[in-house]
Design an enzyme around this catalytic site. Structure first.
Site, PDB file in Angstrom:
ATOM      1  N   GLU A 131       0.772  -1.192  -0.043  1.00  0.00           N
ATOM      2  CA  GLU A 131       0.180   0.131   0.102  1.00  0.00           C
ATOM      3  C   GLU A 131       0.759   1.245  -0.081  1.00  0.00           C
ATOM      4  O   GLU A 131       0.588   2.109  -0.596  1.00  0.00           O
ATOM      5  CB  GLU A 131      -0.906   0.179   1.174  1.00  0.00           C
ATOM      6  CG  GLU A 131      -2.108  -1.199   1.201  1.00  0.00           C
ATOM      7  CD  GLU A 131      -1.626  -2.410   1.389  1.00  0.00           C
ATOM      8  OE1 GLU A 131      -0.500  -2.438   1.961  1.00  0.00           O
ATOM      9  OE2 GLU A 131      -2.226  -3.210   1.491  1.00  0.00           O
ATOM     10  N   PHE A 156      -6.684  -0.342   5.404  1.00  0.00           N
ATOM     11  CA  PHE A 156      -5.055  -0.630   5.002  1.00  0.00           C
ATOM     12  C   PHE A 156      -4.469   0.841   4.171  1.00  0.00           C
ATOM     13  O   PHE A 156      -3.333   0.796   4.029  1.00  0.00           O
ATOM     14  CB  PHE A 156      -5.247  -1.588   3.691  1.00  0.00           C
ATOM     15  CG  PHE A 156      -5.620  -2.788   4.398  1.00  0.00           C
ATOM     16  CD1 PHE A 156      -5.428  -3.264   5.451  1.00  0.00           C
ATOM     17  CD2 PHE A 156      -5.882  -3.864   3.306  1.00  0.00           C
ATOM     18  CE1 PHE A 156      -6.185  -4.474   6.056  1.00  0.00           C
ATOM     19  CE2 PHE A 156      -6.375  -5.041   3.693  1.00  0.00           C
ATOM     20  CZ  PHE A 156      -6.432  -5.493   5.236  1.00  0.00           C
ATOM     21  N   ARG A 239     -18.972  -1.905   1.328  1.00  0.00           N
ATOM     22  CA  ARG A 239     -19.243  -3.119   0.726  1.00  0.00           C
ATOM     23  C   ARG A 239     -20.512  -3.577   0.865  1.00  0.00           C
ATOM     24  O   ARG A 239     -20.856  -4.240   0.067  1.00  0.00           O
ATOM     25  CB  ARG A 239     -18.492  -4.313   1.743  1.00  0.00           C
ATOM     26  CG  ARG A 239     -18.730  -5.546   1.455  1.00  0.00           C
ATOM     27  CD  ARG A 239     -18.221  -6.630   2.389  1.00  0.00           C
ATOM     28  NE  ARG A 239     -18.400  -7.664   2.263  1.00  0.00           N
ATOM     29  CZ  ARG A 239     -18.311  -8.784   3.429  1.00  0.00           C
ATOM     30  NH1 ARG A 239     -17.944  -8.459   4.282  1.00  0.00           N
ATOM     31  NH2 ARG A 239     -18.373 -10.141   2.834  1.00  0.00           N
TER      32      ARG A 239
END
Length: 271
Positions: A131, A156, A239
């Protein structure tokens, strides 16, 4: 070193003469390059990149998501529709995901994977699970006039915070597409639940944070993020499926940043 201590800010003649020749040589090179660029078929594209200009119709292919759009859908899926529309109109648009393209909703139907040897013309980058490196690469791309995006799960982003903060300090136009903005990630556990990520980004200077709650809010977020060329933006996407908010309006959100979702039935009272 043989310098005269009585002299201040003195440039020896041979040094000055050397750099004078360098300036003359480079001035000639720049003139030749500009002439070749102007005569080239891609001159307009180069100009767009150098000047960080956006095509006037860059948002033309975006879904309308009008008042008649009532489908319950996750904002990460809405984001994928918008990203694909942007891909067709923005020659400077480039980016990818940290090995989570399917989950992030960053699969580009017409995208070609970048590979230095096999497909150097590709603009979709398979960053891999790194990342910080992903965000740092996007900073470099933005520094040279491209419009990069990177994507991973929102939690993240904390792996890439130093590079994200650098994009904010530098005013780099980078889009950070973060999905799974929810504690409702039971099977993944606390390692994937972005508890403190929102206040971390909100506390960071010179960076925009968007957390859209339906289709029109998601479109408004991208309209603003792309037009906001003076710095980076983070968009947090769900999500889970979300219902459409009846009162949401793209134009109002872009102009004002907020709207009245529901009018109170009673007069406000302060105690």
């Amino acid at each position: 070193f043989g310098f005269n201590p009585e002299e201040i800010f003195v440039v020896p003649e041979d040094v000055a003469e050397f750099w004078k020749k360098v300036v003359e040589k480079n001035t000639k090179n720049v003139a030749e390059w500009n002439a070749a660029k102007d005569a080239n078929a891609v001159a307009d594209v180069v100009k767009t990149l150098v000047n960080r200009e956006l095509p006037k119709d860059w948002a033309a292919d975006m879904p309308a998501y009008g008042a008649d759009y009532t489908k319950g859908i996750a904002t990460r899926k809405l984001s994928q529709e918008i990203l694909n529309a942007m891909w067709k109109k923005l020659p400077q648009f480039i980016g990818g995901s940290a090995d989570l393209a399917g989950s992030n909703g960053t699969v580009i139907a017409e995208g070609v994977n970048f590979h230095a040897k096999n497909s150097p013309q590709g603009k979709y980058i398979r960053f891999g699970v790194r990342e910080h490196g992903m965000a740092a690469i996007c900073n470099g791309l933005a520094a040279y006039g491209l419009l990069p995006f990177n994507a991973t799960f929102f939690n993240f982003i904390e792996y890439s915070l130093p590079a994200v903060r650098l994009s904010a300090l530098s005013g780099y136009h980078v889009l950070h597409v973060m999905t799974h903005d929810s504690v409702c990630l039971g099977e993944d556990g606390p390692t994937h639940q972005p508890i403190e990520a929102i206040p971390l980004i909100r506390a960071m200077p010179e960076i925009d944070l968007w957390r859209p709650a339906d289709a029109r809010e998601t479109k408004a977020a991208y309209l603003h993020m792309v037009e906001h060329t003076k710095g980076p933006s983070v968009v947090c996407l769900t999500r889970q499926n979300l219902e459409q908010i009846v009162a949401s309006n793209v134009d109002v959100i872009v102009k004002r940043g907020a709207y009245v979702a529901q009018k109170p039935k009673a007069e406000a009272a302060v105690v």
